[in-house]
Design an enzyme around this catalytic site. Structure first.
Site, mmCIF file in Angstrom:
data_model
loop_
_atom_site.group_PDB
_atom_site.id
_atom_site.type_symbol
_atom_site.label_atom_id
_atom_site.label_comp_id
_atom_site.label_asym_id
_atom_site.label_seq_id
_atom_site.Cartn_x
_atom_site.Cartn_y
_atom_site.Cartn_z
ATOM 1 N N LYS A 108 0.832 -1.212 0.000
ATOM 2 C CA LYS A 108 0.000 0.000 0.000
ATOM 3 C C LYS A 108 0.867 1.262 0.000
ATOM 4 O O LYS A 108 0.559 2.234 -0.685
ATOM 5 C CB LYS A 108 -0.961 -0.008 1.195
ATOM 6 C CG LYS A 108 -2.100 -1.008 1.001
ATOM 7 C CD LYS A 108 -2.948 -1.147 2.248
ATOM 8 C CE LYS A 108 -3.995 -2.233 2.073
ATOM 9 N NZ LYS A 108 -4.564 -2.657 3.362
ATOM 10 N N LYS A 139 -10.127 -4.882 -6.404
ATOM 11 C CA LYS A 139 -10.675 -3.537 -6.611
ATOM 12 C C LYS A 139 -9.554 -2.554 -6.932
ATOM 13 O O LYS A 139 -9.712 -1.676 -7.741
ATOM 14 C CB LYS A 139 -11.321 -3.010 -5.318
ATOM 15 C CG LYS A 139 -12.489 -3.778 -4.830
ATOM 16 C CD LYS A 139 -13.044 -3.128 -3.576
ATOM 17 C CE LYS A 139 -12.318 -3.538 -2.311
ATOM 18 N NZ LYS A 139 -12.769 -4.782 -1.707
ATOM 19 N N LYS A 197 -3.967 -10.846 -10.003
ATOM 20 C CA LYS A 197 -5.003 -11.149 -9.010
ATOM 21 C C LYS A 197 -6.168 -10.152 -9.174
ATOM 22 O O LYS A 197 -5.942 -8.949 -9.281
ATOM 23 C CB LYS A 197 -4.404 -10.995 -7.606
ATOM 24 C CG LYS A 197 -5.427 -11.101 -6.485
ATOM 25 C CD LYS A 197 -4.854 -10.583 -5.178
ATOM 26 C CE LYS A 197 -5.838 -10.572 -4.055
ATOM 27 N NZ LYS A 197 -6.746 -9.545 -3.822
HETATM 28 P P1 ADP Z 1 -9.754 -6.533 -2.906
HETATM 29 O O1 ADP Z 1 -8.405 -7.144 -3.219
HETATM 30 O O2 ADP Z 1 -10.605 -6.430 -4.121
HETATM 31 O O3 ADP Z 1 -9.631 -5.209 -2.173
HETATM 32 P P2 ADP Z 1 -10.519 -7.556 -0.342
HETATM 33 O O4 ADP Z 1 -9.126 -7.337 0.154
HETATM 34 O O5 ADP Z 1 -11.613 -6.673 0.170
HETATM 35 O O6 ADP Z 1 -10.501 -7.533 -1.927
HETATM 36 O O7 ADP Z 1 -10.893 -9.087 -0.069
HETATM 37 C C1 ADP Z 1 -12.044 -9.599 0.584
HETATM 38 C C2 ADP Z 1 -11.899 -11.112 0.653
HETATM 39 O O8 ADP Z 1 -11.876 -11.665 -0.684
HETATM 40 C C3 ADP Z 1 -10.596 -11.583 1.304
HETATM 41 O O9 ADP Z 1 -10.820 -12.764 2.040
HETATM 42 C C4 ADP Z 1 -9.692 -11.851 0.134
HETATM 43 O O10 ADP Z 1 -8.685 -12.786 0.441
HETATM 44 C C5 ADP Z 1 -10.678 -12.393 -0.898
HETATM 45 N N1 ADP Z 1 -10.208 -12.097 -2.257
HETATM 46 C C6 ADP Z 1 -10.086 -10.859 -2.821
HETATM 47 N N2 ADP Z 1 -9.633 -10.927 -4.090
HETATM 48 C C7 ADP Z 1 -9.460 -12.263 -4.339
HETATM 49 C C8 ADP Z 1 -8.994 -12.993 -5.480
HETATM 50 N N3 ADP Z 1 -8.652 -12.383 -6.606
HETATM 51 N N4 ADP Z 1 -8.916 -14.343 -5.368
HETATM 52 C C9 ADP Z 1 -9.263 -14.976 -4.224
HETATM 53 N N5 ADP Z 1 -9.711 -14.341 -3.115
HETATM 54 C C10 ADP Z 1 -9.809 -13.009 -3.155
#
Ligand code: ADP
Ligand code: TRP
Length: 324
Positions: A111, A194, A191
């Site tokens: 970040k 968002k 990956k």
């Molecule tokens: P983002 O990366 O979009 O900000 P978050 O960090 O809010 O997503 O993730 C919310 C949940 O979804 C977490 O448990 C995270 O590990 C899972 N997650 C997010 N993106 C993925 C992905 N591409 N593949 C598998 N799990 C994911």
């Protein structure tokens, strides 16, 4: 078994969130475990300073989870800040947490590298996450692979707390990560996230979903040539949605040639729209009934506070904090 997981309300939920986390939440609930699921709005404050945006995203995540099958009768579903005890526990854990442990945080380093200001909140993010987990005596935390380090840090902190205060006060949790869906790729092959602007949203319209699928990055192998399904972003996503028989069939078409990426993208959009059709309808109904959603969260908050307060009494007593 006690299950817990949280999601930051920092944007629209996507296919990666569903397969990496939400699907497991619902499955564990269906198996009859005691589940706690919450919306991590204190965590979202580490990167989001937008009052209207935070309120909107909190409602979106709540309605989305309910639409996807979270049952508030069986799972305790709440908003993190409705349980202020967690901020108190975060402070207490801070007092046994080495700064060097937080400085090793890959999510923190990422970040900062992306330009987010290095606030205390951002550095402390994993300590608050540890407090979230141990305050409910959780045994298992369903998450995607990116959260593995945070669960390891939680175990380190719980161990540190227990050894410092001489008792088995805090329960050590395990991560529940499903390897096949631990990292769902986005439309650019990285990956899905968002923050990379490469998501396929769960609650978009069929037309928007189709448009997004057509934007998936592929190589320039001509339509008539054989293609390798294992190197293809579209196929990686198709594998999540199609039946085993259809996956085999499409893999065969890739290898045979004469089947274009456009065909695969179109089929992927159809499958996504089919899979989420009923959840999308439910979501639209919930959007029209916000007071129902708020009532569910208020009731979940009441239940969560009771559990959290019981843990805090143990914690305060073990470290010598007197209640007057
Ligand atoms: P983002 O990366 O979009 O900000 P978050 O960090 O809010 O997503 O993730 C919310 C949940 O979804 C977490 O448990 C995270 O590990 C899972 N997650 C997010 N993106 C993925 C992905 N591409 N593949 C598998 N799990 C994911
Ligand atoms: N850090 C998690 C994420 O970005 C969200 C989260 C906050 C969480 N507290 C948690 C996940 C406790 C599991 C358990 O996805």
């Amino acid at each position: 078994m006690r299950i817990l997981s949280g999601t930051q309300p920092s944007g629209r939920l996507h296919v990666g969130n569903y397969f990496g986390a939400i699907r497991q939440y619902i499955e564990l609930q269906e198996k009859g475990h005691t589940c706690f699921y919450f919306i991590a709005n204190y965590h979202a404050l580490t990167s989001m300073h937008d009052q209207a945006g935070l309120k909107d995203a909190t409602f979106h995540v709540a309605a989305a989870y309910l639409a996807l099958g979270l049952d508030p009768q069986r799972s305790t579903f709440f908003v993190q800040s409705d349980v202020p005890q967690v901020a108190e526990l975060c402070w207490i854990l801070n007092c046994v947490c080495p700064v060097s442990l937080m400085e090793k945080g890959t999510s923190y380093k990422d970040k900062i590298a992306k330009g987010l200001p290095a606030s205390m909140g951002l550095l402390d993010y994993p300590v608050l996450q540890a407090a979230d987990i141990v305050i409910y005596d959780a045994n298992l935390v369903p998450v995607g692979a990116d959260q593995k380090q945070h669960i390891e840090m939680t175990r380190d902190l719980a161990t540190k707390f227990n050894s410092t205060f001489g008792q088995e006060v805090l329960v050590l949790p395990d991560a529940h990560i499903v390897p096949e869906v631990a990292v769902v790729p986005g439309i650019d092959g990285q990956k899905m996230s968002k923050s990379y602007n490469n998501t396929i949203e769960l609650f978009a319209t069929p037309k928007e979903t189709h448009k997004r699928c057509m934007q998936i990055v592929t190589d320039s192998t001509p339509l008539e040539s054989p293609k390798s399904p294992d190197q293809c972003n579209v196929f990686a996503l198709l594998k999540l949605f199609a039946s085993p028989a259809e996956i085999e069939e499409i893999a065969g078409k890739y290898r045979a040639g004469g089947y274009g990426y456009g065909h695969a993208k179109k089929r992927l959009a159809e499958l996504i729209n089919e899979r989420f059709d009923s959840a999308r309808q439910k979501y639209t109904e919930l959007e029209k009934d916000p007071s129902y959603v708020h009532d569910v969260l208020a009731e979940g908050g009441r239940r969560a506070r009771e559990v959290a307060e019981a843990t805090m009494q143990r914690v305060r007593q073990s470290c010598g904090l007197l209640k007057h």
